[in-house]
Motif scaffolding. Structure first.
Motif, mmCIF file in Angstrom:
data_model
loop_
_atom_site.group_PDB
_atom_site.id
_atom_site.type_symbol
_atom_site.label_atom_id
_atom_site.label_comp_id
_atom_site.label_asym_id
_atom_site.label_seq_id
_atom_site.Cartn_x
_atom_site.Cartn_y
_atom_site.Cartn_z
ATOM 1 N N ASP A 58 -34.307 -17.784 125.535
ATOM 2 C CA ASP A 58 -35.216 -17.479 124.528
ATOM 3 C C ASP A 58 -35.027 -16.051 123.578
ATOM 4 O OD1 ASP A 58 -36.801 -19.524 125.091
ATOM 5 O OD2 ASP A 58 -38.004 -18.198 126.531
ATOM 6 N N LEU A 59 -33.623 -15.777 123.681
ATOM 7 C CA LEU A 59 -33.219 -14.662 123.219
ATOM 8 C C LEU A 59 -32.035 -14.805 122.432
ATOM 9 C CD1 LEU A 59 -33.138 -12.385 126.291
ATOM 10 C CD2 LEU A 59 -34.972 -12.524 124.739
ATOM 11 N N THR A 60 -31.914 -13.901 121.356
ATOM 12 C CA THR A 60 -30.893 -13.987 120.336
ATOM 13 C C THR A 60 -30.300 -12.372 120.295
ATOM 14 O OG1 THR A 60 -31.640 -15.585 119.084
ATOM 15 C CG2 THR A 60 -30.221 -14.218 117.922
ATOM 16 N N ALA A 61 -29.069 -12.290 120.391
ATOM 17 C CA ALA A 61 -28.487 -10.974 120.208
ATOM 18 C C ALA A 61 -28.415 -10.574 118.805
ATOM 19 C CB ALA A 61 -27.212 -10.897 121.077
ATOM 20 N N VAL A 62 -28.700 -9.042 118.569
ATOM 21 C CA VAL A 62 -28.210 -8.650 117.217
ATOM 22 C C VAL A 62 -27.303 -7.595 117.312
ATOM 23 C CG1 VAL A 62 -29.339 -7.739 115.216
ATOM 24 C CG2 VAL A 62 -30.586 -9.170 116.273
ATOM 25 N N PHE A 63 -26.081 -7.842 117.041
ATOM 26 C CA PHE A 63 -25.005 -6.883 117.300
ATOM 27 C C PHE A 63 -24.669 -6.137 115.731
ATOM 28 C CE2 PHE A 63 -20.280 -6.238 118.778
ATOM 29 C CZ PHE A 63 -20.502 -4.935 118.935
ATOM 30 N N ALA A 64 -25.300 -5.206 115.245
ATOM 31 C CA ALA A 64 -25.219 -4.627 114.048
ATOM 32 C C ALA A 64 -25.635 -3.286 113.966
ATOM 33 C CB ALA A 64 -25.942 -5.440 113.005
ATOM 34 N N SER A 80 -37.410 -17.059 114.387
ATOM 35 C CA SER A 80 -36.834 -18.311 114.935
ATOM 36 C C SER A 80 -37.715 -18.593 115.989
ATOM 37 C CB SER A 80 -35.434 -18.276 115.221
ATOM 38 O OG SER A 80 -34.993 -17.525 116.159
ATOM 39 N N GLY A 81 -38.485 -17.804 116.720
ATOM 40 C CA GLY A 81 -39.102 -17.832 117.943
ATOM 41 C C GLY A 81 -38.488 -17.352 119.132
ATOM 42 N N HIS A 82 -37.693 -16.472 118.769
ATOM 43 C CA HIS A 82 -36.735 -15.929 119.892
ATOM 44 C C HIS A 82 -37.288 -14.222 119.711
ATOM 45 C CE1 HIS A 82 -33.114 -18.277 121.064
ATOM 46 N NE2 HIS A 82 -34.075 -18.948 121.067
ATOM 47 N N GLY A 83 -36.979 -13.692 121.162
ATOM 48 C CA GLY A 83 -36.873 -12.385 121.114
ATOM 49 C C GLY A 83 -35.493 -11.721 120.738
ATOM 50 N N TYR A 84 -35.473 -10.577 120.290
ATOM 51 C CA TYR A 84 -34.054 -9.960 119.823
ATOM 52 C C TYR A 84 -33.498 -9.057 121.116
ATOM 53 C CZ TYR A 84 -36.209 -5.487 118.039
ATOM 54 O OH TYR A 84 -36.837 -4.549 118.009
ATOM 55 N N VAL A 85 -32.041 -9.014 121.226
ATOM 56 C CA VAL A 85 -31.584 -8.237 121.877
ATOM 57 C C VAL A 85 -30.711 -7.201 121.395
ATOM 58 C CG1 VAL A 85 -30.057 -7.771 124.181
ATOM 59 C CG2 VAL A 85 -31.610 -9.830 123.974
ATOM 60 N N PRO A 86 -30.971 -6.103 121.020
ATOM 61 C CA PRO A 86 -30.263 -5.186 120.133
ATOM 62 C C PRO A 86 -28.896 -4.516 120.865
ATOM 63 C CG PRO A 86 -32.060 -3.735 120.834
ATOM 64 C CD PRO A 86 -32.354 -4.977 121.376
ATOM 65 N N PRO A 173 -41.308 -12.986 125.302
ATOM 66 C CA PRO A 173 -40.528 -11.555 124.906
ATOM 67 C C PRO A 173 -40.305 -11.412 123.535
ATOM 68 C CG PRO A 173 -39.014 -12.762 126.277
ATOM 69 C CD PRO A 173 -40.405 -13.273 126.102
ATOM 70 N N ALA A 174 -40.884 -10.164 122.683
ATOM 71 C CA ALA A 174 -40.118 -10.037 121.302
ATOM 72 C C ALA A 174 -39.079 -9.173 121.384
ATOM 73 C CB ALA A 174 -41.462 -9.012 120.766
ATOM 74 N N TYR A 175 -38.819 -8.381 122.241
ATOM 75 C CA TYR A 175 -37.359 -7.800 122.737
ATOM 76 C C TYR A 175 -37.146 -7.682 123.937
ATOM 77 C CZ TYR A 175 -40.001 -3.486 122.259
ATOM 78 O OH TYR A 175 -40.904 -2.507 122.145
ATOM 79 N N VAL A 176 -35.581 -7.385 124.155
ATOM 80 C CA VAL A 176 -35.144 -7.058 125.660
ATOM 81 C C VAL A 176 -34.610 -5.876 125.345
ATOM 82 C CG1 VAL A 176 -33.992 -7.582 127.536
ATOM 83 C CG2 VAL A 176 -35.553 -9.305 126.699
ATOM 84 N N LEU A 177 -34.695 -4.648 125.730
ATOM 85 C CA LEU A 177 -33.885 -3.740 125.800
ATOM 86 C C LEU A 177 -33.261 -3.192 127.119
ATOM 87 C CD1 LEU A 177 -35.896 -0.776 123.196
ATOM 88 C CD2 LEU A 177 -33.898 -2.712 122.653
ATOM 89 N N ASP A 220 -31.300 4.495 116.857
ATOM 90 C CA ASP A 220 -30.587 3.293 116.897
ATOM 91 C C ASP A 220 -31.347 2.239 117.505
ATOM 92 O OD1 ASP A 220 -28.409 4.631 116.008
ATOM 93 O OD2 ASP A 220 -27.309 4.515 117.865
ATOM 94 N N MET A 221 -31.110 1.176 116.942
ATOM 95 C CA MET A 221 -32.240 -0.137 117.305
ATOM 96 C C MET A 221 -32.049 -0.534 118.865
ATOM 97 S SD MET A 221 -32.011 -3.064 114.599
ATOM 98 C CE MET A 221 -32.493 -2.658 113.132
ATOM 99 N N THR A 222 -31.082 0.116 119.859
ATOM 100 C CA THR A 222 -31.021 0.175 121.075
ATOM 101 C C THR A 222 -32.097 0.932 121.859
ATOM 102 O OG1 THR A 222 -28.944 1.231 120.851
ATOM 103 C CG2 THR A 222 -28.816 -0.928 121.845
ATOM 104 N N PHE A 223 -32.507 1.907 121.187
ATOM 105 C CA PHE A 223 -33.663 2.764 121.581
ATOM 106 C C PHE A 223 -34.949 2.334 121.033
ATOM 107 C CE2 PHE A 223 -34.187 7.813 121.836
ATOM 108 C CZ PHE A 223 -35.103 7.792 122.747
#
Lengths: 531, 92
Positions: A58-64, A80-86, A173-177, A220-223
């Protein structure tokens, strides 16, 4: 008629209806209106839905990194219904790969700059990924180079109209950090839509965010503090002003040129601005709100900030990622606050409206008012736990004796307030050590050292380490106008012998971790390597 | 005349970023005058701010952020030249 449950992007979509022509994002010298940003995100979301179905995760990575694709990618993943993983190009590639693998993402959105790390990231990834590079037309050569994975480029993007909104549970999950784990393996914190919406609602209400606000974007999005920048702004039609790397090294010019109204950073950025003469009186007339979070906020910084921005509200926010961005806050009041500071640090205040606190002893029993203990918190911002790690989740998310709710153990030491006094942060639980049998608050030694050296940062560690604690303490300071000998002789007058640093190292700079906080472990390792 | 040269500033800078260069797999020899410390990813903006604080303290100068061009500031050659052109703090 049933209403669709609200999600993290509902506010953005609402703002797009009302403010389609207003700015939503400034990044890399480009302005994107709500209408334009929506269109790009919906197009990318449609591409994810049509061409990259991902039933296994259920997760999509954003590498940017600080690019249009970073923001569009976050929105598209959520649409798209996924949580994001920065993921973060400034992290060591090995760590990024570990985060990607642990999250189990089947698809990844990548900007041009981050794609340069493909060689290091994709090597060793054994599960096939669908990788979308919305900025690139030529992706054929990548498909040849990495045949296991599927690559989609700008020419493969679907039109925005093909995006079909997905109904998802507020508990997904909306995001996984990923935060650093004590074992060296990053832990993924799962934050649900419900968690983050509770936070956002509290923030937009308290700060009366409106469509004329312009938000800084220093994180940064990882924070997780970056979630505030984006989604509190977008909830009410405000603009996110993302500085480039070059802009971020001159924060005063960035605040002025971008006409920032809402500033949010770690205190370290403010301390550097103060030292570099960027806090001259009345420097930032557009700022109406100044927020700090992520580490202890020195009262000396707030005093200087007040001079530079007399019209701005100043608040100190506190909270671990596990409690969704921030869960207590304190509003600075120039008349009363100085007396409420302890160890030179601003209090962390009161819990957010929906959250409750508990200050406990080692048996998880509540301590008496005025006593010190570990801060536990519960409420709708308490996150879902650690991604695929029930063991660590069970250790940190506990039901204290006599309670029904699950609380998160922050590992932070606070004083249980008397009456309506604010919570005072006293350091990490591991900041209290035993030196030759005496209980020592490293934070207290740091505060005295800081005052006597007349500097903003002092770090004190227990050293050499023994089975029961440490034999003594050792200090680290930046160059001071006083000599080490003079500083120590002043410290000796204020602290018992066992609390006086046996040695003080002068350092040119402190090692910082990826979130900009002083990295105590590195200092400890330095001591270890010298002994 | 100043008490330090652009070369001395450069040496100090390289020393400051030594560890980061190693992490990034960049040798000191590759850091020429056109090398950009930020764009190359050797240091991030927070570390860069910290580095300017350290430079000011080390060389006892004050950078004037109102006159600096941010595009030039993180480029090794122009940064070293700029810092070495500054007058000692306290001197007219």
């Amino acid at each position: 008629m049933s209403r669709k449950p609200r999600t993290l992007t509902s506010g953005f979509i609402h703002s797009r209806e009302y403010f389609a022509e207003r700015p939503a994002l400034e990044v890399q010298g480009t302005l994107l209106t709500y209408g334009k940003l929506y269109e790009k995100a919906a197009s990318l979301a449609a591409t994810l839905q049509q061409q990259a179905p991902s039933p296994q995760s259920d997760l999509t990575a954003v590498f940017a990194y600080r690019s249009e694709t970073a923001f569009v990618g976050v929105l598209a993943a959520l649409f798209s219904g996924h949580g994001y993983v920065p993921l973060n190009t400034t992290f060591p590639p090995e760590r990024t790969r570990l985060m990607l693998q642990r999250s189990g993402c089947g698809r990844m959105i990548v900007d041009t700059e981050s794609a340069q790390q493909f060689n290091q990231i994709l090597e060793g990834v054994s599960e096939p990924l669908t990788i979308i590079l919305p900025e690139r037309r030529d992706v054929g050569f990548l498909a040849e180079q990495f045949p296991l994975h599927r690559f989609l480029g700008a020419d493969d993007l679907e039109p925005a109209e093909r995006w079909s909104p997905v109904e998802i549970s507020q508990n997904s999950p909306a995001y996984v950090l990923f935060t650093s784990g004590s074992t060296g393996i990053p832990k993924g914190v799962m934050v649900s839509h419900r968690n983050v919406l509770t936070f956002i609602d509290a923030m937009v209400e308290r700060y009366r965010i409106n469509e004329y606000d312009r938000f800084s974007q220093m994180f940064d999005m990882t924070f997780d503090l970056s979630v505030f920048d984006m989604f509190v702004a977008w909830e009410r039609g405000a603009c996110v002003c993302c500085p480039s790397k070059k802009q971020a090294i001159m924060p005063q010019k960035y605040i002025q040129d971008s006409k920032i109204t809402v500033w949010f950073s770690v205190p370290s950025t403010g301390i550097f601005m103060k030292t570099l003469g960027m806090l001259k009186p009345n420097s930032y007339p557009t700022l109406r709100l100044s927020l700090f979070c992520g580490e202890g906020l020195p009262a000396s910084l707030v005093s200087a900030w007040c001079e530079a921005v007399p019209q701005s509200l100043i608040e100190n926010l506190y909270g671990p990622t596990e409690l969704t961005i921030a869960c207590t806050l304190y509003r600075w009041d120039r008349h009363n606050s100085p007396a409420e500071c302890e160890n030179g640090l601003v209090p962390i205040g009161q819990p957010y409206p929906a959250m409750s606190k508990l200050v406990v002893n080692e048996n998880l029993e509540e301590v008496e008012p005025g006593e010190i203990g570990e801060l536990l918190m519960t409420g709708p911002q308490r996150s879902l736990g650690y991604w695929q790690d029930p063991e660590k989740t069970a250790a940190a998310f506990v039901v204290p004796p006599g309670k029904k709710d699950t609380y998160y153990r922050t590992g932070d030491r606070v004083r249980r307030p008397v009456g309506d006094k604010p919570l005072i942060y006293l350091g990490r639980m591991d900041m209290q050590i035993k030196v030759l049998g005496h209980r020592v608050e490293l934070g207290e030694v740091e505060s005295v050292l800081r005052e006597e050296a007349e500097t903003d940062v002092a770090i004190v560690l227990g050293w050499p380490v023994t089975e029961s604690g440490a034999k003594g303490v050792i200090g680290f300071l930046k160059k001071s106008r006083r000599s080490v000998q003079e500083i120590l002789s002043r410290v000796e007058k204020r602290l018992p012998d066992y609390m006086v640093p046996k040695q003080v190292y002068l350092v040119e700079s402190f090692p910082l971790n990826s979130n900009g906080k002083v990295d105590r472990k590195t200092l400890m390792n330095l001591l270890g390597s010298q002994s | 005349m100043n008490h330090f040269s652009a070369g001395m500033v450069r040496e100090f800078l390289l020393d400051f970023v030594e560890e980061r260069l190693m992490v990034c797999g960049i040798s000191a020899a590759e850091v020429n005058d056109d090398f950009d410390l930020l764009v190359s990813g050797v240091i991030d903006s927070l570390a860069f701010l910290e580095m300017t604080v350290v430079l000011q303290e080390q060389f006892e100068v004050e950078l004037d952020f109102d006159e600096i061009d941010p595009v030039q500031l993180s480029i090794v050659g122009s940064l070293c030249h700029y810092v070495s052109s500054l007058k000692l703090k306290g001197l007219a």
